[in-house]
Design a protein around this motif. Structure first.
Motif, PDB file in Angstrom:
ATOM      1  N   ARG A  20     -10.186 -32.817 -40.156  1.00  0.00           N
ATOM      2  CA  ARG A  20     -11.636 -32.790 -40.011  1.00  0.00           C
ATOM      3  C   ARG A  20     -12.031 -32.360 -38.606  1.00  0.00           C
ATOM      4  NH1 ARG A  20     -14.285 -37.724 -38.017  1.00  0.00           N
ATOM      5  NH2 ARG A  20     -12.709 -39.136 -37.157  1.00  0.00           N
ATOM      6  N   LEU A  21     -13.102 -31.621 -38.541  1.00  0.00           N
ATOM      7  CA  LEU A  21     -13.707 -31.242 -37.274  1.00  0.00           C
ATOM      8  C   LEU A  21     -14.594 -32.394 -36.810  1.00  0.00           C
ATOM      9  CD1 LEU A  21     -14.194 -28.843 -35.248  1.00  0.00           C
ATOM     10  CD2 LEU A  21     -16.277 -28.392 -36.566  1.00  0.00           C
ATOM     11  N   ILE A  22     -14.484 -32.752 -35.541  1.00  0.00           N
ATOM     12  CA  ILE A  22     -15.244 -33.881 -34.991  1.00  0.00           C
ATOM     13  C   ILE A  22     -16.277 -33.353 -34.000  1.00  0.00           C
ATOM     14  CG2 ILE A  22     -15.100 -36.027 -33.673  1.00  0.00           C
ATOM     15  CD1 ILE A  22     -12.157 -36.209 -34.631  1.00  0.00           C
TER      16      ILE A  22
ATOM     17  N   GLU B 113     -16.981 -40.154 -30.471  1.00  0.00           N
ATOM     18  CA  GLU B 113     -15.588 -39.948 -30.851  1.00  0.00           C
ATOM     19  C   GLU B 113     -14.896 -38.998 -29.883  1.00  0.00           C
ATOM     20  OE1 GLU B 113     -14.330 -39.717 -35.065  1.00  0.00           O
ATOM     21  OE2 GLU B 113     -16.476 -39.499 -35.471  1.00  0.00           O
ATOM     22  N   ILE B 114     -15.594 -37.939 -29.516  1.00  0.00           N
ATOM     23  CA  ILE B 114     -15.012 -36.957 -28.598  1.00  0.00           C
ATOM     24  C   ILE B 114     -14.752 -37.585 -27.235  1.00  0.00           C
ATOM     25  CG2 ILE B 114     -15.475 -34.814 -27.329  1.00  0.00           C
ATOM     26  CD1 ILE B 114     -16.981 -33.878 -29.868  1.00  0.00           C
ATOM     27  N   SER B 115     -15.689 -38.402 -26.768  1.00  0.00           N
ATOM     28  CA  SER B 115     -15.510 -39.082 -25.482  1.00  0.00           C
ATOM     29  C   SER B 115     -14.259 -39.957 -25.505  1.00  0.00           C
ATOM     30  CB  SER B 115     -16.741 -39.924 -25.158  1.00  0.00           C
ATOM     31  OG  SER B 115     -16.548 -40.660 -23.964  1.00  0.00           O
TER      32      SER B 115
ATOM     33  N   TRP C  59     -18.335 -29.784 -26.514  1.00  0.00           N
ATOM     34  CA  TRP C  59     -16.973 -30.151 -26.882  1.00  0.00           C
ATOM     35  C   TRP C  59     -16.865 -30.497 -28.364  1.00  0.00           C
ATOM     36  CZ3 TRP C  59     -12.546 -30.095 -23.917  1.00  0.00           C
ATOM     37  CH2 TRP C  59     -12.729 -29.836 -22.554  1.00  0.00           C
ATOM     38  N   PHE C  60     -15.737 -30.098 -28.966  1.00  0.00           N
ATOM     39  CA  PHE C  60     -15.395 -30.473 -30.326  1.00  0.00           C
ATOM     40  C   PHE C  60     -13.964 -31.006 -30.322  1.00  0.00           C
ATOM     41  CE2 PHE C  60     -18.748 -27.376 -30.972  1.00  0.00           C
ATOM     42  CZ  PHE C  60     -19.477 -27.906 -32.028  1.00  0.00           C
TER      43      PHE C  60
ATOM     44  N   ALA D 228     -11.620 -28.927 -27.789  1.00  0.00           N
ATOM     45  CA  ALA D 228     -12.038 -27.573 -27.439  1.00  0.00           C
ATOM     46  C   ALA D 228     -13.419 -27.595 -26.792  1.00  0.00           C
ATOM     47  CB  ALA D 228     -12.082 -26.678 -28.679  1.00  0.00           C
ATOM     48  N   GLU D 229     -13.576 -26.772 -25.762  1.00  0.00           N
ATOM     49  CA  GLU D 229     -14.867 -26.598 -25.093  1.00  0.00           C
ATOM     50  C   GLU D 229     -15.396 -25.202 -25.393  1.00  0.00           C
ATOM     51  OE1 GLU D 229     -16.804 -26.724 -20.567  1.00  0.00           O
ATOM     52  OE2 GLU D 229     -14.622 -26.584 -20.844  1.00  0.00           O
ATOM     53  N   THR D 230     -16.626 -25.117 -25.879  1.00  0.00           N
ATOM     54  CA  THR D 230     -17.226 -23.840 -26.235  1.00  0.00           C
ATOM     55  C   THR D 230     -17.813 -23.154 -25.001  1.00  0.00           C
ATOM     56  OG1 THR D 230     -19.475 -24.649 -26.600  1.00  0.00           O
ATOM     57  CG2 THR D 230     -17.888 -24.892 -28.426  1.00  0.00           C
ATOM     58  N   PRO D 231     -18.170 -21.869 -25.097  1.00  0.00           N
ATOM     59  CA  PRO D 231     -18.819 -21.184 -23.970  1.00  0.00           C
ATOM     60  C   PRO D 231     -20.124 -21.848 -23.534  1.00  0.00           C
ATOM     61  CG  PRO D 231     -18.010 -19.581 -25.543  1.00  0.00           C
ATOM     62  CD  PRO D 231     -17.854 -20.929 -26.191  1.00  0.00           C
ATOM     63  N   GLU D 232     -20.730 -22.621 -24.434  1.00  0.00           N
ATOM     64  CA  GLU D 232     -21.960 -23.354 -24.106  1.00  0.00           C
ATOM     65  C   GLU D 232     -21.657 -24.734 -23.523  1.00  0.00           C
ATOM     66  OE1 GLU D 232     -22.244 -20.221 -26.699  1.00  0.00           O
ATOM     67  OE2 GLU D 232     -21.374 -22.145 -27.321  1.00  0.00           O
TER      68      GLU D 232
END
Length: 292
Positions: free
Chosen positions: A253-255, A260-262, A242-243, A235-239
């Motif tokens: 779990r939220l990452i 890890e995201i990359s 990335w999560f 997910a990409e936030t308005p800012e």
């Protein structure tokens, strides 16, 4: 018009739409649904007739009237036009809240998801919760032990369907969605032939109607596959932060770690290149539905 987002807003019991929810009830959804039903009946319309006017199925109308589904903006506007343009539904819609039944480990991701401007999902277990019909969601919920009691089951399905508000193209800005789903998931016939046919119809409707939804199928035979480690959610936030989210049996779990995201972004990019194109995926879906 914007809908209220509660902390637990509209999330499914799990990312993929599985079992294990902590149930909740939304009185505002039930009240709104009862109001829609009263106006419809006052106008002398059956659910099927009303569904034709608002361009939603009679089953969707029933779900909204019974408080099991969050009405999206298209429904509210079309219902207003069909029921006399009183403005009552339009005024009531922003006050709807979603006290959804969702797993505790999913809550952090749910908060990210409700405001995301981009959402990417690779799924190898079930049709993603955002794309499920009510019947498919019910079948999935009943497939995984322990069996929920009837009240918990309804709360769980309400949560999953309410979450689908995120797909609306009228959101500002609309969220950009990418889905990659294994062909084996589509051919599993979860819930049986009738449920599968309706689920295919739902997917085709979304793909052809929602320009913000990209859907790809990973074919049965793909010798090179970057998703062997399991589902991926990004997910990409308005800012523009990335999560990611990772889920297993009864946990998730939220990452937020950038490394890890990359890695997951690299895998997802590879999956996109390995899956059928959106055009070929649409053609496959049509053939699968036609074969039922």
């Amino acid at each position: 018009m914007a809908y209220e987002n509660t902390d637990d807003g509209g999330a499914a019991a799990s990312a993929g739409g599985g079992a294990g929810a902590e149930p909740g009830v939304s009185d505002s959804l039930r009240t709104f649904g009862a109001f829609v039903q009263a106006l419809r009946e006052h106008a002398g319309l059956s659910r099927e007739e009303f569904g034709d006017l608002v361009r939603f199925s009679k089953h969707t109308v029933a779900s909204i009237e019974q408080g099991r589904r969050m009405p999206d903006l298209d429904f509210v506007e079309r219902a207003e036009a069909a029921l006399g343009n009183t403005g009552a539904l339009r005024r009531a819609a922003p006050h709807l809240s979603r006290q959804a039944g969702l797993a505790s480990w999913f809550r952090q991701w749910a908060r990210v998801e409700t405001t995301a401007i981009s959402l990417y999902t690779y799924e190898c277990r079930v049709v993603p919760g955002l794309l499920q019909t009510e019947a498919y969601a019910r079948a999935v919920s009943l497939d995984v032990p322990p069996l929920p009691d009837p009240e918990e089951l309804e709360q769980r399905i309400t949560a999953r369907l309410a979450r689908q508000e995120l797909l609306a193209v009228t959101r500002k800005p609309p969220t950009a969605f990418s889905f990659i789903v294994e062909q084996a998931v589509l051919e599993r016939w979860t819930g049986g032939e009738c449920v599968t046919r309706e689920q295919f119809g739902r997917l085709l409707e979304l793909i052809e109607r929602n320009w913000n939804v990209e859907f790809q199928v990973m074919p049965l035979r793909q010798p090179s596959h970057a998703g062997m480690d399991g589902p991926i959610m990004l997910a990409e936030t308005p800012e523009n932060r990335w999560f990611a989210y990772s889920e297993g049996q009864q946990n998730g779990r939220l990452i937020a770690n950038s490394r890890e995201i990359s890695l997951l972004q690299q895998r997802y990019a590879k999956l996109r290149s390995q899956a059928l194109t959106p055009e070929d995926s649409l053609g496959l879906l049509k053939r699968l539905r036609g074969a039922l």
